[in-house]
Write an enzyme that holds these catalytic residues in place. Structure first.
Site, mmCIF file in Angstrom:
data_model
loop_
_atom_site.group_PDB
_atom_site.id
_atom_site.type_symbol
_atom_site.label_atom_id
_atom_site.label_comp_id
_atom_site.label_asym_id
_atom_site.label_seq_id
_atom_site.Cartn_x
_atom_site.Cartn_y
_atom_site.Cartn_z
ATOM 1 N N ASN A 1 -11.457 2.776 -0.904
ATOM 2 C CA ASN A 1 -12.649 2.444 0.281
ATOM 3 C C ASN A 1 -12.998 3.681 0.864
ATOM 4 O OD1 ASN A 1 -13.792 1.699 2.732
ATOM 5 N ND2 ASN A 1 -12.258 -0.147 3.071
ATOM 6 N N TRP A 2 -13.863 4.619 1.000
ATOM 7 C CA TRP A 2 -14.267 5.298 1.376
ATOM 8 C C TRP A 2 -14.414 5.627 3.241
ATOM 9 C CZ3 TRP A 2 -16.937 10.066 -0.806
ATOM 10 C CH2 TRP A 2 -16.932 9.709 -2.247
ATOM 11 N N GLU B 1 -3.898 -6.247 2.965
ATOM 12 C CA GLU B 1 -3.704 -5.091 4.012
ATOM 13 C C GLU B 1 -3.070 -5.481 5.402
ATOM 14 O OE1 GLU B 1 -6.679 -1.921 2.129
ATOM 15 O OE2 GLU B 1 -7.900 -3.525 4.023
ATOM 16 N N GLY C 1 -3.438 3.314 7.158
ATOM 17 C CA GLY C 1 -3.892 4.565 7.880
ATOM 18 C C GLY C 1 -2.475 5.096 8.299
ATOM 19 N N SER D 1 -2.161 2.397 3.419
ATOM 20 C CA SER D 1 -0.908 3.464 2.821
ATOM 21 C C SER D 1 -0.302 3.657 1.293
ATOM 22 C CB SER D 1 0.428 4.278 3.890
ATOM 23 O OG SER D 1 -0.395 4.104 4.918
ATOM 24 N N GLY E 1 -7.365 3.513 1.031
ATOM 25 C CA GLY E 1 -8.361 4.373 1.436
ATOM 26 C C GLY E 1 -8.590 5.905 1.442
ATOM 27 N N GLY E 2 -7.764 6.380 2.710
ATOM 28 C CA GLY E 2 -7.779 7.781 2.680
ATOM 29 C C GLY E 2 -7.262 8.372 1.411
HETATM 30 P P1 PGA Z 1 -4.868 3.708 3.450
HETATM 31 O O1 PGA Z 1 -6.303 2.513 4.291
HETATM 32 O O2 PGA Z 1 -5.505 4.101 2.023
HETATM 33 O O3 PGA Z 1 -5.910 4.956 4.284
HETATM 34 O O4 PGA Z 1 -4.351 3.262 4.177
HETATM 35 C C1 PGA Z 1 -6.521 1.899 3.414
HETATM 36 C C2 PGA Z 1 -8.083 0.523 3.912
HETATM 37 O O5 PGA Z 1 -7.898 0.300 5.375
HETATM 38 O O6 PGA Z 1 -8.531 -0.273 3.040
#
Ligand code: PGA
Length: 250
Positions: free
Chosen positions: A10-11, A164, A170, A209, A230-231
């Site tokens: 997920n960018w 999530e 994040g 995360s 995400g990240g």
């Molecule tokens: P993250 O985000 O991996 O940066 O914690 C995950 C998401 O929001 O889908």
């Protein structure tokens, strides 16, 4: 039932033309992991260029409008995502539920619109830290999913659910494997209740995360059928070890 794992990036609001090379690298590297489904959900405006840069590699949107067309300034329909080359979309991400005030009813309508058009869906649910501290995480998230679930789970286009926890997104914080197992087990039961036998085949991803250092441990948890990342999905150097971890447990 063991399902083929799905690792989706997920960018969020990241990605310019200059990042198409990274998408190409991820798409190319993913070919070595046929036992895992890999996808990248990029900003809507990048979808068409991303699909052209990586033909055949699944590119997705991060949201979709529930209506086909009309007076909805700034919104993107399922047909538009498909037209741009997307094969899937995220719906109900907590950042949209919070910042755009999306309700469970909105999320359900979005999921139905997307599946009805032939787009696969990753439907996100998750609790806040306050809810978890009160001991209500499982009941809250199960109820959230119950109200957000599309009537039909899709056939060609598939539904997946992503658990999530908002406090894990994040932040570098991750629930214990016991907490993940407990939640995924409860979500699986709800999916079976909703879709009967087909509920066994709906993938339940974990997100929040996920990184190369914790991915394998998470993928080994029962009913964890992949990850929404995400990240760590922005760079092939971080993302591909997560895909490799999914392959290692497959
Ligand atoms: P993250 O985000 O991996 O940066 O914690 C995950 C998401 O929001 O889908």
């Amino acid at each position: 039932m063991t399902l083929k794992k799905l690792v989706a990036g997920n960018w969020k609001m990241n990605g310019l033309s200059s990042d198409l090379t990274e998408i190409r690298v991820i798409a190319e590297a993913s070919r070595s992991y046929g036992q895992v489904d890999v996808a990248l959900c990029v900003p809507a405006i990048l979808i068409e260029r991303a699909s052209r840069a990586a033909p055949g590699f699944p590119i997705g949107g991060q949201d979709v409008h529930q209506f086909e067309k009309g007076a909805h300034t700034g919104c993107v329909s399922a047909q538009m995502l498909l037209d741009a080359g997307a094969t899937l979309t995220i719906v109900g991400h907590s950042e949209r539920r919070e910042a755009q005030h999306e309700t469970d009813e909105d999320v359900k309508a979005k999921a139905q619109a997307a599946l009805g058009c032939g787009l696969s869906v990753i439907l996100c649910v998750g609790e806040s830290m306050k809810v978890r501290e009160r001991g209500n995480a499982v009941t809250t998230v199960v109820e959230q999913l119950r109200r957000s679930l599309p009537v039909d789970h899709g056939e060609q286009a598939e539904l997946a659910v992503a658990y999530e926890p908002i406090w894990a997104i994040g932040t570098g914080k991750v629930p214990t494997t016991r907490e993940i197992a407990e939640m995924h087990d409860a979500l699986r039961k709800l999916l079976i209740e909703a879709y009967e036998y087909a509920g066994e085949r709906v993938r339940i991803l974990y997100g929040g995360s996920v990184k190369p250092s914790n991915a394998e441990e998470i993928f080994r948890v029962a009913n964890v059928d992949g990850a929404l990342v995400g990240g760590a999905s922005l760079k092939a150097a971080d993302f591909m070890p997560i895909v490799a971890a999914a392959a290692a447990v497959s």
